[in-house]
Design an enzyme around this catalytic site. Structure first.
Site, PDB file in Angstrom:
ATOM      1  N   LYS A  89      -5.263   7.452  -4.803  1.00 21.90           N
ATOM      2  CA  LYS A  89      -6.504   6.718  -4.566  1.00 21.90           C
ATOM      3  C   LYS A  89      -7.238   6.436  -5.863  1.00 21.90           C
ATOM      4  O   LYS A  89      -7.632   5.322  -6.141  1.00 21.90           O
ATOM      5  CB  LYS A  89      -7.401   7.514  -3.613  1.00 21.90           C
ATOM      6  CG  LYS A  89      -8.767   6.874  -3.346  1.00 21.90           C
ATOM      7  CD  LYS A  89      -8.616   5.517  -2.689  1.00 21.90           C
ATOM      8  CE  LYS A  89      -9.957   4.896  -2.350  1.00 21.90           C
ATOM      9  NZ  LYS A  89      -9.809   3.515  -1.856  1.00 21.90           N
ATOM     10  N   ASN A 119      -5.223  18.018 -13.838  1.00 17.94           N
ATOM     11  CA  ASN A 119      -5.093  16.572 -13.673  1.00 17.94           C
ATOM     12  C   ASN A 119      -5.123  15.923 -15.043  1.00 17.94           C
ATOM     13  O   ASN A 119      -5.877  16.362 -15.920  1.00 17.94           O
ATOM     14  CB  ASN A 119      -6.253  15.998 -12.838  1.00 17.94           C
ATOM     15  CG  ASN A 119      -6.135  16.312 -11.374  1.00 17.94           C
ATOM     16  OD1 ASN A 119      -5.086  16.732 -10.906  1.00 17.94           O
ATOM     17  ND2 ASN A 119      -7.212  16.106 -10.638  1.00 17.94           N
ATOM     18  N   GLY A 120      -4.357  14.843 -15.220  1.00 15.32           N
ATOM     19  CA  GLY A 120      -4.353  14.144 -16.501  1.00 15.32           C
ATOM     20  C   GLY A 120      -2.964  14.122 -17.104  1.00 15.32           C
ATOM     21  O   GLY A 120      -1.978  14.505 -16.471  1.00 15.32           O
ATOM     22  N   TRP A 151       0.501  14.600  -8.052  1.00 16.06           N
ATOM     23  CA  TRP A 151       1.152  13.286  -8.052  1.00 16.06           C
ATOM     24  C   TRP A 151       1.947  13.227  -9.350  1.00 16.06           C
ATOM     25  O   TRP A 151       1.383  13.260 -10.436  1.00 16.06           O
ATOM     26  CB  TRP A 151       0.107  12.176  -7.988  1.00 16.06           C
ATOM     27  CG  TRP A 151       0.650  10.788  -7.863  1.00 16.06           C
ATOM     28  CD1 TRP A 151       1.047  10.162  -6.726  1.00 16.06           C
ATOM     29  CD2 TRP A 151       0.809   9.822  -8.922  1.00 16.06           C
ATOM     30  NE1 TRP A 151       1.454   8.869  -6.999  1.00 16.06           N
ATOM     31  CE2 TRP A 151       1.310   8.636  -8.341  1.00 16.06           C
ATOM     32  CE3 TRP A 151       0.567   9.847 -10.300  1.00 16.06           C
ATOM     33  CZ2 TRP A 151       1.582   7.498  -9.090  1.00 16.06           C
ATOM     34  CZ3 TRP A 151       0.836   8.708 -11.048  1.00 16.06           C
ATOM     35  CH2 TRP A 151       1.344   7.555 -10.432  1.00 16.06           C
ATOM     36  N   ARG A 156      -5.926  11.016  -1.580  1.00 11.82           N
ATOM     37  CA  ARG A 156      -5.719  10.538  -2.942  1.00 11.82           C
ATOM     38  C   ARG A 156      -4.241  10.275  -3.233  1.00 11.82           C
ATOM     39  O   ARG A 156      -3.910   9.636  -4.218  1.00 11.82           O
ATOM     40  CB  ARG A 156      -6.276  11.568  -3.941  1.00 11.82           C
ATOM     41  CG  ARG A 156      -7.776  11.741  -3.855  1.00 11.82           C
ATOM     42  CD  ARG A 156      -8.238  12.957  -4.622  1.00 11.82           C
ATOM     43  NE  ARG A 156      -7.980  12.847  -6.031  1.00 11.82           N
ATOM     44  CZ  ARG A 156      -8.884  12.470  -6.933  1.00 11.82           C
ATOM     45  NH1 ARG A 156     -10.102  12.148  -6.547  1.00 11.82           N
ATOM     46  NH2 ARG A 156      -8.587  12.418  -8.207  1.00 11.82           N
ATOM     47  N   HIS A 192       6.227 -24.856  -9.093  1.00 10.13           N
ATOM     48  CA  HIS A 192       6.669 -24.530 -10.451  1.00 10.13           C
ATOM     49  C   HIS A 192       7.535 -23.272 -10.468  1.00 10.13           C
ATOM     50  O   HIS A 192       7.556 -22.556 -11.466  1.00 10.13           O
ATOM     51  CB  HIS A 192       5.459 -24.370 -11.377  1.00 10.13           C
ATOM     52  CG  HIS A 192       4.662 -25.622 -11.540  1.00 10.13           C
ATOM     53  ND1 HIS A 192       5.142 -26.724 -12.227  1.00 10.13           N
ATOM     54  CD2 HIS A 192       3.440 -25.964 -11.083  1.00 10.13           C
ATOM     55  CE1 HIS A 192       4.233 -27.688 -12.202  1.00 10.13           C
ATOM     56  NE2 HIS A 192       3.186 -27.255 -11.514  1.00 10.13           N
ATOM     57  N   GLU A 221       1.327  -2.513  -0.748  1.00  9.72           N
ATOM     58  CA  GLU A 221       0.853  -1.140  -0.894  1.00  9.72           C
ATOM     59  C   GLU A 221       1.204  -0.276   0.312  1.00  9.72           C
ATOM     60  O   GLU A 221       1.629   0.877   0.147  1.00  9.72           O
ATOM     61  CB  GLU A 221      -0.673  -1.114  -1.072  1.00  9.72           C
ATOM     62  CG  GLU A 221      -1.166  -1.430  -2.471  1.00  9.72           C
ATOM     63  CD  GLU A 221      -2.676  -1.348  -2.561  1.00  9.72           C
ATOM     64  OE1 GLU A 221      -3.171  -0.784  -3.551  1.00  9.72           O
ATOM     65  OE2 GLU A 221      -3.367  -1.849  -1.649  1.00  9.72           O
ATOM     66  N   CYS A 264      -3.156  15.317  -8.946  1.00  8.72           N
ATOM     67  CA  CYS A 264      -4.085  14.391  -8.354  1.00  8.72           C
ATOM     68  C   CYS A 264      -5.393  15.052  -7.908  1.00  8.72           C
ATOM     69  O   CYS A 264      -6.449  14.492  -8.116  1.00  8.72           O
ATOM     70  CB  CYS A 264      -3.389  13.695  -7.195  1.00  8.72           C
ATOM     71  SG  CYS A 264      -4.237  12.263  -6.634  1.00  8.72           S
ATOM     72  N   GLU A 295      -4.911 -10.438  -3.421  1.00  7.58           N
ATOM     73  CA  GLU A 295      -5.344  -9.218  -2.743  1.00  7.58           C
ATOM     74  C   GLU A 295      -4.587  -9.012  -1.436  1.00  7.58           C
ATOM     75  O   GLU A 295      -4.194  -7.886  -1.106  1.00  7.58           O
ATOM     76  CB  GLU A 295      -6.851  -9.281  -2.488  1.00  7.58           C
ATOM     77  CG  GLU A 295      -7.428  -8.105  -1.721  1.00  7.58           C
ATOM     78  CD  GLU A 295      -7.260  -6.760  -2.400  1.00  7.58           C
ATOM     79  OE1 GLU A 295      -7.453  -5.735  -1.723  1.00  7.58           O
ATOM     80  OE2 GLU A 295      -6.889  -6.712  -3.600  1.00  7.58           O
ATOM     81  N   LYS A 318      -2.241  -5.725  -0.624  1.00 11.29           N
ATOM     82  CA  LYS A 318      -2.417  -4.857   0.545  1.00 11.29           C
ATOM     83  C   LYS A 318      -1.098  -4.685   1.298  1.00 11.29           C
ATOM     84  O   LYS A 318      -0.745  -3.588   1.722  1.00 11.29           O
ATOM     85  CB  LYS A 318      -3.481  -5.425   1.495  1.00 11.29           C
ATOM     86  CG  LYS A 318      -4.896  -5.323   0.979  1.00 11.29           C
ATOM     87  CD  LYS A 318      -5.461  -3.927   1.063  1.00 11.29           C
ATOM     88  CE  LYS A 318      -5.632  -3.200  -0.231  1.00 11.29           C
ATOM     89  NZ  LYS A 318      -6.024  -3.765  -1.447  1.00 11.29           N
TER      90      LYS A 318
END
Length: 608
Positions: A603, A100-101, A74, A27, A504, A488, A2, A481, A485
């Protein structure tokens, strides 16, 4: 991924590296490590857990080495543990790498390298790069990296050091952010400017397919095809104070309360009250194309995707232009129909979101005009889009985005007003909307002053394991949203739905143990949302409603309410989301969750 930080200079490297890692903690990560030169040797320390655990390993040592690299990981390949933590080495232990990646062909490369006699210690894809460099080493890492990386498929931002070249740090980038910091007789490498702001604001951005050699007295950059690249030093306006907590217990809470300021910054210098429009200089070059467009595509991920949905409603209502909103993570894999000259907006707080960058490249490949909406000056989207708009929200450190979301929606509202005035929106309407836009920061500030009321509501919600969020029209994305939140940062399972869709399917979930949060401010579908609330109450559901100040009707139907000031319907999402952000924060606090570093999240998502 990360976070990456590296240092070479005149000072002790370990304190600089640890400080940089601490500033990258926001992050999200699960392990940390560093490697540095000490006398004639190379020392590696790494651990599962937090940077403080790594610091504990080093506390009784006074290492004096002045060059090294460090990483927070991460997990993508291999479970979080000390062995899989970065840095990783080659067989000899002389070449050390942080990365990273994701290396997509790592399995094939690993099999090839094992057949060549290489022995692997970890389960990561990163270790493959260290062995590839060893396999191709020609006496100079700067010369070896192009050949080694030519065999790699995937994304990388990486830093490399070697005992064979102890006075240098090498770095390379493809699809994962990386930058150089320039100090006095010292240089830094980092994946995020936050890691090095304490030491310098002079930055050199590394582009894809570029390789860097850092020394104490200078740096060189070339392409992976071995062509020399000249780079410009840029000064950034962010400073260390802007990323400190300033007395707040968490970055997230600080950033929620900063919205009264961040929204003013987003608006600053852009409203034209007399002509009922806005001035967005970043889009001036493409004014005619925007005015004459018959279709606009907006692509984004996560919270930015929710702002894009609101942008769809805004642009269609005010400008009469058809808008399609796409998940960036799906966009380039489904053969999207894009014609040359089509307008594609890409939205990303960081400007480095891997999926959004991929969508941007696909749109550009097909000849679209790509316009960026992002927060970070100098980010990849800012540099590689044809034009765009900065949201000017300031640094956002909390993993769960708050102020970036409201600033994104505000920018989209301004774009919609600008397009509307260029087309058929009357002057009188434009003046009214411009006035309402200018009032938004004050309305948000009024909501924030009632934080204690939301905290009281959070006490009851924190005891549940599930929650349902409902909204209609402009407030359906707000429901999405709000649910995001909550899940998360509190780990409560939450779903957002259009209120009319409840019958429904989701209505089957309603009972006394299912709290339902309803965005029920007054608008064209107010009576409809009242009916939806009645349906919930008829099934013993518990309802918490976000209502327009003074609303007594919905108050009678609800178990709890939170009042917000009235504004124009299409601007209400900016006001209505504030109590949902606060609700998620206080619920998470009540449950003892790590608000700024929620589990499993990062992040800036710089891998697919």
């Amino acid at each position: 991924m990360c976070g990456i930080v590296g240092y070479i200079g005149k000072n002790r490297a370990v304190p600089v590296l640890i400080d940089g890692l601490k500033r990258l903690e926001y992050r999200g990560y699960d392990s940390a490590g560093l490697a540095f030169f000490e006398n004639s040797g190379l020392i590696i320390k790494k651990t599962k857990g937090k940077v403080r655990d790594l610091e504990e390993l080093l506390k009784n040592s006074s290492y004096s080495g002045t060059a090294g690299i460090a990483h927070t990981r991460w997990a993508t390949h291999g479970v979080p543990n000390r062995i899989n933590a970065h840095p990783h080495t080659d067989c000899s232990g002389e070449i050390t790498i942080v990365h990273n990646g994701i290396i997509e062909n790592y399995s094939a490369l690993k099999k090839y390298l094992e057949n060549r006699g290489h022995v692997f210690k970890s389960d990561t894809d990163t270790e493959v790069i260290a062995h590839l460099i060893e396999e191709n080493y020609s006496g100079s890492l700067f010369d070896t990296l192009p050949a080694a990386l030519a065999e790699v498929e995937g994304t990388y931002g990486l830093a490399v050091i070697s005992k064979k070249e102890p006075d240098r740090i090498f770095a390379a980038r493809k699809g994962s952010p990386l930058l150089i910091g320039k100090g006095k007789d010292e240089f830094f490498i980092a994946s995020d400017v936050a890691a090095i702001l304490r030491y310098t604001n002079e930055i050199i951005y590394i582009e894809d397919d570029e390789i860097v050699e850092l020394k104490r007295d200078g740096f060189s950059v070339k392409s992976t095809s071995n062509k020399k690249v000249s780079k410009k030093v840029q000064q950034i306006s962010w400073n260390l104070d802007m990323i400190e907590k300033e007395g707040f217990p968490h970055f997230m809470l600080k950033e929620i309360f900063e919205q009264k300021t961040s929204l003013r910054n987003t608006l600053r210098g852009r409203l034209n009250h007399e002509e009922g429009t806005v001035r967005l200089d970043g889009l001036l070059e493409y004014t005619n194309q925007l005015k004459n467009s018959s279709r606009i595509i907006i692509t984004a991920c996560g919270t930015s995707w929710h702002s894009a949905l609101i942008g769809e409603y805004l642009i269609e209502e005010l400008a009469g232009i058809a808008v399609e909103v796409e998940y960036a993570s799906e966009f380039r894999y489904r053969s999207p129909i894009i014609n040359e000259g089509d307008i594609v907006f890409v939205i990303s707080q960081s400007g480095e979101t891997a999926d959004t960058l991929g969508a941007m490249k696909e749109a550009k490949r097909k000849g679209a005009i790509v316009l960026g909406i992002c927060n970070v000056v100098g980010s990849t989207i800012a540099r590689e889009s044809d034009a765009g708009v900065y949201i000017h929200a300031g640094p956002e450190i909390g993993v769960a985005s708050t102020k970036a979301f409201t600033s994104q929606v505000l920018v989209l509202a301004m774009i919609a007003l600008m397009l509307g005035r260029m087309k058929n929106l009357p002057l009188e309407s434009g003046i009214k909307i411009a006035k309402a836009l200018g009032e938004i920061p004050d309305l948000v500030e009024r909501v924030l002053k009632k934080d204690k009321e939301i905290k009281e509501i959070a006490l009851s919600l924190s005891k549940h394991s599930n929650a349902l969020y409902l909204g209609r029209g402009y407030n359906f994305p707000v429901a999405l949203e709000g649910a995001l939140k909550l899940k998360e940062i509190s780990y409560i399972h939450a779903e957002g739905y259009p209120a009319a869709e409840m019958k429904h399917g989701p209505i089957a979930l309603i009972d006394k143990n299912m709290p339902v949060i309803v965005i029920a401010t007054k608008d064209a579908v107010y009576e409809k949302i009242m009916s939806n609330i009645a349906e919930i109450k008829a099934r013993n559901g518990s309802v918490i409603s976000i209502v327009t100040r003074g609303d007594e009707k919905i108050k009678e139907l609800s178990d709890g309410i939170f009042e917000v000031p009235e504004t124009m319907t299409f601007l209400s999402p900016i006001v209505n989301v504030i109590p949902l952000q606060l609700l998620a924060y206080h619920v998470a606090m009540e449950r003892g969750c790590d608000v700024d570093q929620p589990r499993n999240l990062a992040k800036s998502v710089t891998v697919e």
